[in-house]
Design an enzyme around this catalytic site. Sequence first.
Site, PDB file in Angstrom:
ATOM      1  N   ASN A   9     -80.930 -74.861  32.060  1.00 13.47           N
ATOM      2  CA  ASN A   9     -80.851 -74.502  33.470  1.00 13.47           C
ATOM      3  C   ASN A   9     -80.309 -75.478  34.274  1.00 13.47           C
ATOM      4  O   ASN A   9     -80.917 -76.455  34.711  1.00 13.47           O
ATOM      5  CB  ASN A   9     -82.229 -73.936  33.939  1.00 13.47           C
ATOM      6  CG  ASN A   9     -82.269 -73.545  35.319  1.00 13.47           C
ATOM      7  OD1 ASN A   9     -81.338 -73.430  36.136  1.00 13.47           O
ATOM      8  ND2 ASN A   9     -83.648 -73.219  35.793  1.00 13.47           N
ATOM      9  N   LYS A  11     -79.630 -75.655  37.596  1.00  8.98           N
ATOM     10  CA  LYS A  11     -80.371 -75.646  38.806  1.00  8.98           C
ATOM     11  C   LYS A  11     -79.086 -75.670  39.744  1.00  8.98           C
ATOM     12  O   LYS A  11     -77.904 -75.068  39.785  1.00  8.98           O
ATOM     13  CB  LYS A  11     -81.551 -76.366  38.953  1.00  8.98           C
ATOM     14  CG  LYS A  11     -82.470 -76.278  37.939  1.00  8.98           C
ATOM     15  CD  LYS A  11     -83.954 -76.876  38.144  1.00  8.98           C
ATOM     16  CE  LYS A  11     -84.894 -76.560  37.163  1.00  8.98           C
ATOM     17  NZ  LYS A  11     -86.241 -77.147  37.270  1.00  8.98           N
ATOM     18  N   HIS A  95     -87.764 -67.590  38.435  1.00  7.94           N
ATOM     19  CA  HIS A  95     -88.065 -68.847  38.052  1.00  7.94           C
ATOM     20  C   HIS A  95     -89.032 -69.399  39.212  1.00  7.94           C
ATOM     21  O   HIS A  95     -88.936 -68.876  40.191  1.00  7.94           O
ATOM     22  CB  HIS A  95     -86.739 -69.790  38.379  1.00  7.94           C
ATOM     23  CG  HIS A  95     -86.974 -71.189  37.808  1.00  7.94           C
ATOM     24  ND1 HIS A  95     -87.520 -72.140  38.604  1.00  7.94           N
ATOM     25  CD2 HIS A  95     -86.467 -71.983  36.521  1.00  7.94           C
ATOM     26  CE1 HIS A  95     -87.736 -73.138  37.940  1.00  7.94           C
ATOM     27  NE2 HIS A  95     -87.117 -73.120  36.632  1.00  7.94           N
ATOM     28  N   GLU A  97     -89.083 -72.037  41.042  1.00  6.12           N
ATOM     29  CA  GLU A  97     -88.740 -72.254  42.227  1.00  6.12           C
ATOM     30  C   GLU A  97     -88.213 -71.220  43.205  1.00  6.12           C
ATOM     31  O   GLU A  97     -88.312 -71.342  44.381  1.00  6.12           O
ATOM     32  CB  GLU A  97     -87.125 -73.408  41.955  1.00  6.12           C
ATOM     33  CG  GLU A  97     -87.930 -74.752  41.382  1.00  6.12           C
ATOM     34  CD  GLU A  97     -86.727 -75.241  40.501  1.00  6.12           C
ATOM     35  OE1 GLU A  97     -85.657 -74.951  40.289  1.00  6.12           O
ATOM     36  OE2 GLU A  97     -87.252 -76.184  39.828  1.00  6.12           O
ATOM     37  N   GLU A 167     -93.096 -71.587  31.845  1.00  8.91           N
ATOM     38  CA  GLU A 167     -92.689 -72.840  32.317  1.00  8.91           C
ATOM     39  C   GLU A 167     -93.851 -73.253  33.384  1.00  8.91           C
ATOM     40  O   GLU A 167     -93.845 -72.709  34.460  1.00  8.91           O
ATOM     41  CB  GLU A 167     -91.523 -72.712  33.040  1.00  8.91           C
ATOM     42  CG  GLU A 167     -90.381 -72.457  32.511  1.00  8.91           C
ATOM     43  CD  GLU A 167     -89.009 -72.950  33.129  1.00  8.91           C
ATOM     44  OE1 GLU A 167     -88.225 -73.670  32.471  1.00  8.91           O
ATOM     45  OE2 GLU A 167     -88.653 -72.551  34.224  1.00  8.91           O
ATOM     46  N   GLY A 173     -89.717 -80.781  36.108  1.00 14.17           N
ATOM     47  CA  GLY A 173     -89.097 -81.889  36.709  1.00 14.17           C
ATOM     48  C   GLY A 173     -89.960 -82.909  37.162  1.00 14.17           C
ATOM     49  O   GLY A 173     -90.039 -83.962  37.957  1.00 14.17           O
ATOM     50  N   SER A 212     -89.889 -80.255  31.340  1.00  9.48           N
ATOM     51  CA  SER A 212     -89.684 -81.730  30.900  1.00  9.48           C
ATOM     52  C   SER A 212     -89.246 -81.771  29.486  1.00  9.48           C
ATOM     53  O   SER A 212     -89.983 -82.793  29.065  1.00  9.48           O
ATOM     54  CB  SER A 212     -90.942 -82.624  31.470  1.00  9.48           C
ATOM     55  OG  SER A 212     -90.963 -82.468  32.910  1.00  9.48           O
TER      56      SER A 212
END
Length: 251
Positions: A9, A11, A95, A97, A167, A173, A212
Amino acid sequence: MRRPMVAGNWKMHGTRASVAELINSLGHLALPSGVDVAVFPPSLFINQVIDGVKGKSISVGAQNSAVESEQGALTGEIAPSQLVDAGCSLVLVGHSERRQIMGEQDAVLIRKFAAAQACGLIPVLCIGETLEQREAGKTIEVVSAQLGSIIDELGVDVFAKAVIAYEPVWAIGTGLTASPQQAQDVHAAIRAQLAAKNSEVAQGVRLLYGGSVKAANAVELFGMPDIDGGLIGGASLNADEFGAICRAAGN
Ligand code: 13P
């Protein structure tokens, strides 16, 4: 046997030049034949990536798609049918985010999931808990509600043609990775939730871990019985690192 999958991904990263460089490096990778490899570039670069990886066994997906399958008056969105026309085969749905920053909630994600499947895209449903939820002992409750909202509305059988990515938000991250056992425990719970409705679907669906993941921790994570590969953020922007993660999934 479930075929492992490793997906990158990207992003909101990249320029035309950096994407060209990354495609070029991906083209030189020795990828394991037993693993499905996919990348999710920003939509702006989907055409460039599809052209660039032609002839390589790398699938291309989008990071988001519209709530309606067909093109129409919906400013700023991309229809799943347009993604199919471009050559995409997958799309991320939900996702963290987008859930957190764009405020996407279950009702809209159900529509995105269904619209994607209606035109033959494979949705990759992303679910996961925040640190606060984990510390409150609510991990399974949260993940199961996110998954349950799709099952309740669309039925469990939709997961015969979908992928799920667990996730944990606190691992995205941050450099903090769920331990293989922590991830396995959640993956087993996800599979059990599906199995309660349809054991064949539960046994067949691929459950990816994301948060990560790097070459250094991938082998251990992918060695767990219910972890069928990974959804990779930062490390997927480095072709060598991404290639090493793909090979870890092939072992
Ligand atoms: P990182 O690998 O950068 O933690 O991101 C994971 C992720 O969000 C993939 O979708």
